[in-house]
Design a protein around this motif. Structure first.
Motif, PDB file in Angstrom:
ATOM      1  N   ILE A 168      47.931  37.300  51.564  1.00  0.00           N
ATOM      2  CA  ILE A 168      46.884  37.566  50.687  1.00  0.00           C
ATOM      3  C   ILE A 168      47.502  38.332  49.450  1.00  0.00           C
ATOM      4  CG2 ILE A 168      44.419  38.641  50.210  1.00  0.00           C
ATOM      5  CD1 ILE A 168      44.145  38.792  53.228  1.00  0.00           C
ATOM      6  N   VAL A 169      46.981  38.212  48.233  1.00  0.00           N
ATOM      7  CA  VAL A 169      47.444  38.802  47.031  1.00  0.00           C
ATOM      8  C   VAL A 169      46.109  39.716  46.744  1.00  0.00           C
ATOM      9  CG1 VAL A 169      48.047  38.761  44.585  1.00  0.00           C
ATOM     10  CG2 VAL A 169      49.180  37.378  46.094  1.00  0.00           C
ATOM     11  N   VAL A 170      46.366  40.869  46.528  1.00  0.00           N
ATOM     12  CA  VAL A 170      44.895  41.802  46.247  1.00  0.00           C
ATOM     13  C   VAL A 170      45.090  42.414  44.825  1.00  0.00           C
ATOM     14  CG1 VAL A 170      43.461  43.528  47.339  1.00  0.00           C
ATOM     15  CG2 VAL A 170      44.818  42.086  48.802  1.00  0.00           C
ATOM     16  N   ASN A 171      44.115  42.176  43.988  1.00  0.00           N
ATOM     17  CA  ASN A 171      44.125  43.106  42.755  1.00  0.00           C
ATOM     18  C   ASN A 171      43.389  44.346  43.236  1.00  0.00           C
ATOM     19  OD1 ASN A 171      45.498  41.104  41.016  1.00  0.00           O
ATOM     20  ND2 ASN A 171      43.349  39.931  40.809  1.00  0.00           N
ATOM     21  N   ILE A 172      43.755  45.523  42.687  1.00  0.00           N
ATOM     22  CA  ILE A 172      43.261  46.910  43.074  1.00  0.00           C
ATOM     23  C   ILE A 172      43.090  47.554  41.788  1.00  0.00           C
ATOM     24  CG2 ILE A 172      43.692  48.891  44.312  1.00  0.00           C
ATOM     25  CD1 ILE A 172      45.906  47.276  45.978  1.00  0.00           C
ATOM     26  N   GLY A 173      41.857  48.278  41.840  1.00  0.00           N
ATOM     27  CA  GLY A 173      41.692  49.282  40.606  1.00  0.00           C
ATOM     28  C   GLY A 173      40.118  49.594  40.535  1.00  0.00           C
ATOM     29  N   LYS A 174      39.935  50.423  39.476  1.00  0.00           N
ATOM     30  CA  LYS A 174      38.528  50.433  39.468  1.00  0.00           C
ATOM     31  C   LYS A 174      37.726  49.318  38.773  1.00  0.00           C
ATOM     32  CE  LYS A 174      38.036  54.934  40.245  1.00  0.00           C
ATOM     33  NZ  LYS A 174      37.200  55.696  41.173  1.00  0.00           N
ATOM     34  N   PRO A 175      36.537  48.978  39.258  1.00  0.00           N
ATOM     35  CA  PRO A 175      35.879  47.856  38.838  1.00  0.00           C
ATOM     36  C   PRO A 175      35.568  47.862  37.314  1.00  0.00           C
ATOM     37  CG  PRO A 175      34.519  48.820  40.301  1.00  0.00           C
ATOM     38  CD  PRO A 175      35.668  49.514  40.229  1.00  0.00           C
ATOM     39  N   GLY A 176      35.757  46.673  36.513  1.00  0.00           N
ATOM     40  CA  GLY A 176      35.355  46.654  35.140  1.00  0.00           C
ATOM     41  C   GLY A 176      34.058  46.107  34.923  1.00  0.00           C
ATOM     42  N   GLU A 177      33.610  45.809  33.604  1.00  0.00           N
ATOM     43  CA  GLU A 177      32.226  45.289  33.444  1.00  0.00           C
ATOM     44  C   GLU A 177      32.115  43.980  34.001  1.00  0.00           C
ATOM     45  OE1 GLU A 177      29.766  44.647  29.412  1.00  0.00           O
ATOM     46  OE2 GLU A 177      31.053  45.996  29.200  1.00  0.00           O
ATOM     47  N   GLY A 178      30.962  43.630  34.484  1.00  0.00           N
ATOM     48  CA  GLY A 178      30.986  42.301  35.005  1.00  0.00           C
ATOM     49  C   GLY A 178      31.725  41.938  36.121  1.00  0.00           C
ATOM     50  N   ALA A 179      32.259  43.050  36.992  1.00  0.00           N
ATOM     51  CA  ALA A 179      33.321  42.756  37.963  1.00  0.00           C
ATOM     52  C   ALA A 179      33.130  42.013  39.035  1.00  0.00           C
ATOM     53  CB  ALA A 179      33.817  44.271  38.627  1.00  0.00           C
ATOM     54  N   SER A 180      31.651  41.804  39.495  1.00  0.00           N
ATOM     55  CA  SER A 180      31.493  40.939  40.701  1.00  0.00           C
ATOM     56  C   SER A 180      30.279  40.340  40.269  1.00  0.00           C
ATOM     57  CB  SER A 180      31.225  41.848  41.818  1.00  0.00           C
ATOM     58  OG  SER A 180      30.191  42.802  41.331  1.00  0.00           O
ATOM     59  N   TYR A 181      30.304  39.127  41.265  1.00  0.00           N
ATOM     60  CA  TYR A 181      29.144  38.257  40.982  1.00  0.00           C
ATOM     61  C   TYR A 181      27.987  38.627  42.081  1.00  0.00           C
ATOM     62  CZ  TYR A 181      33.093  35.413  39.549  1.00  0.00           C
ATOM     63  OH  TYR A 181      33.969  34.821  38.683  1.00  0.00           O
ATOM     64  N   PRO A 182      26.877  38.025  41.998  1.00  0.00           N
ATOM     65  CA  PRO A 182      25.881  38.496  42.849  1.00  0.00           C
ATOM     66  C   PRO A 182      26.368  38.079  44.347  1.00  0.00           C
ATOM     67  CG  PRO A 182      24.681  37.284  41.001  1.00  0.00           C
ATOM     68  CD  PRO A 182      26.433  37.198  41.088  1.00  0.00           C
ATOM     69  N   ARG A 183      25.930  38.960  45.443  1.00  0.00           N
ATOM     70  CA  ARG A 183      26.332  38.940  46.665  1.00  0.00           C
ATOM     71  C   ARG A 183      25.862  37.469  47.272  1.00  0.00           C
ATOM     72  NH1 ARG A 183      28.987  42.113  49.842  1.00  0.00           N
ATOM     73  NH2 ARG A 183      27.934  43.966  48.912  1.00  0.00           N
ATOM     74  N   SER A 184      26.761  36.559  47.981  1.00  0.00           N
ATOM     75  CA  SER A 184      26.356  35.612  48.511  1.00  0.00           C
ATOM     76  C   SER A 184      25.736  35.779  49.655  1.00  0.00           C
ATOM     77  CB  SER A 184      27.590  34.673  48.873  1.00  0.00           C
ATOM     78  OG  SER A 184      28.342  34.247  47.770  1.00  0.00           O
ATOM     79  N   PRO A 185      24.860  34.807  50.304  1.00  0.00           N
ATOM     80  CA  PRO A 185      24.327  35.222  51.678  1.00  0.00           C
ATOM     81  C   PRO A 185      25.205  35.322  52.725  1.00  0.00           C
ATOM     82  CG  PRO A 185      23.165  33.351  50.518  1.00  0.00           C
ATOM     83  CD  PRO A 185      24.616  33.580  49.736  1.00  0.00           C
ATOM     84  N   ARG A 186      24.967  36.151  53.809  1.00  0.00           N
ATOM     85  CA  ARG A 186      25.511  36.013  54.943  1.00  0.00           C
ATOM     86  C   ARG A 186      24.925  35.646  56.043  1.00  0.00           C
ATOM     87  NH1 ARG A 186      28.563  37.464  51.280  1.00  0.00           N
ATOM     88  NH2 ARG A 186      30.181  39.055  51.313  1.00  0.00           N
ATOM     89  N   LEU A 187      25.551  35.091  57.233  1.00  0.00           N
ATOM     90  CA  LEU A 187      25.023  34.461  58.400  1.00  0.00           C
ATOM     91  C   LEU A 187      24.281  36.040  59.182  1.00  0.00           C
ATOM     92  CD1 LEU A 187      27.597  32.302  60.076  1.00  0.00           C
ATOM     93  CD2 LEU A 187      25.432  31.689  58.655  1.00  0.00           C
TER      94      LEU A 187
END
Length: 196
Positions: A168-187
């Motif tokens: 795995i390659v992991v980007n790490i830091g403080k989240p920026g503006e619009g950092a994440s997408y809406p959470r996808s459903p989970r089972l």
């Protein structure tokens, strides 16, 4: 709730945490990474093996070399993250087992004498450690952007050796503006858990 961990910590580690795709320019320090590792190294693995190896990509030159091996959709965020870590499995982890298992020093020869067995065990247990590492990044108040979209052989040749498998390659830091997408459903629980 029947969890010992307080709700704020649960939120920090899981419910409110998201994979980050953008980051601020606030640096991630060596002290932060060491604190993360010093916490997550206690996560359980088979035989207490520790096959995870972490390569921190900090210099601009190394970052350029890494970005060229990332899938197109991962290149921009990898180029701009404050810190990038390559998480790999050390297929020769068994050499450390006599130290990690002093009561069973022959474990490395009894169970891991053959390379295919070591590689399978290294991959599984380093993946467990990688998951702990991501949760540790969250525990440090940072965001992680784990990715598997990359040229594994290119990364191995550029940063590792034949005894290491990039996972795995992991980007790490403080989240920026619009950092994440809406959470996808989970089972749901009933879709995953079976009692026999």
């Amino acid at each position: 709730m029947s969890l010992a961990l307080d709700p704020a910590a649960q939120d920090l580690l899981f419910r409110d945490a998201h994979t980050a795709n953008t980051f601020t320019d606030e640096p991630v320090t060596e002290e932060q990474v060491q604190a993360i590792y010093d916490l997550v190294k206690f996560g359980p693995t088979a035989f207490n093996q520790t096959p995870l190896r972490v390569t921190l990509v900090r210099s601009p030159e190394a970052r350029e070399r890494l970005v060229q091996h990332m899938a197109e959709g991962n290149q921009a965020k990898t180029a701009s993250a404050p810190l990038v870590a390559i998480l790999a499995a050390d297929n020769e982890f068994h050499e450390e087992l006599p130290t990690l298992l002093p009561s069973f020093p022959q474990a490395k020869d009894v169970f891991f004498a053959e390379r295919p067995v070591r590689e399978s065990s290294a991959t599984l247990n380093a993946a467990l450690q990688a998951a702990y590492f991501i949760v540790g990044v969250r525990a440090a108040g940072l965001a992680a952007g784990p990715m598997t979209g990359f040229d594994a052989e290119g990364i191995r040749k550029e940063f590792l050796d034949d005894d290491h498998t990039p996972l795995i390659v992991v980007n790490i830091g403080k989240p920026g503006e619009g950092a994440s997408y809406p959470r996808s459903p989970r089972l749901a629980y009933d879709q995953v858990v079976t009692t026999v």
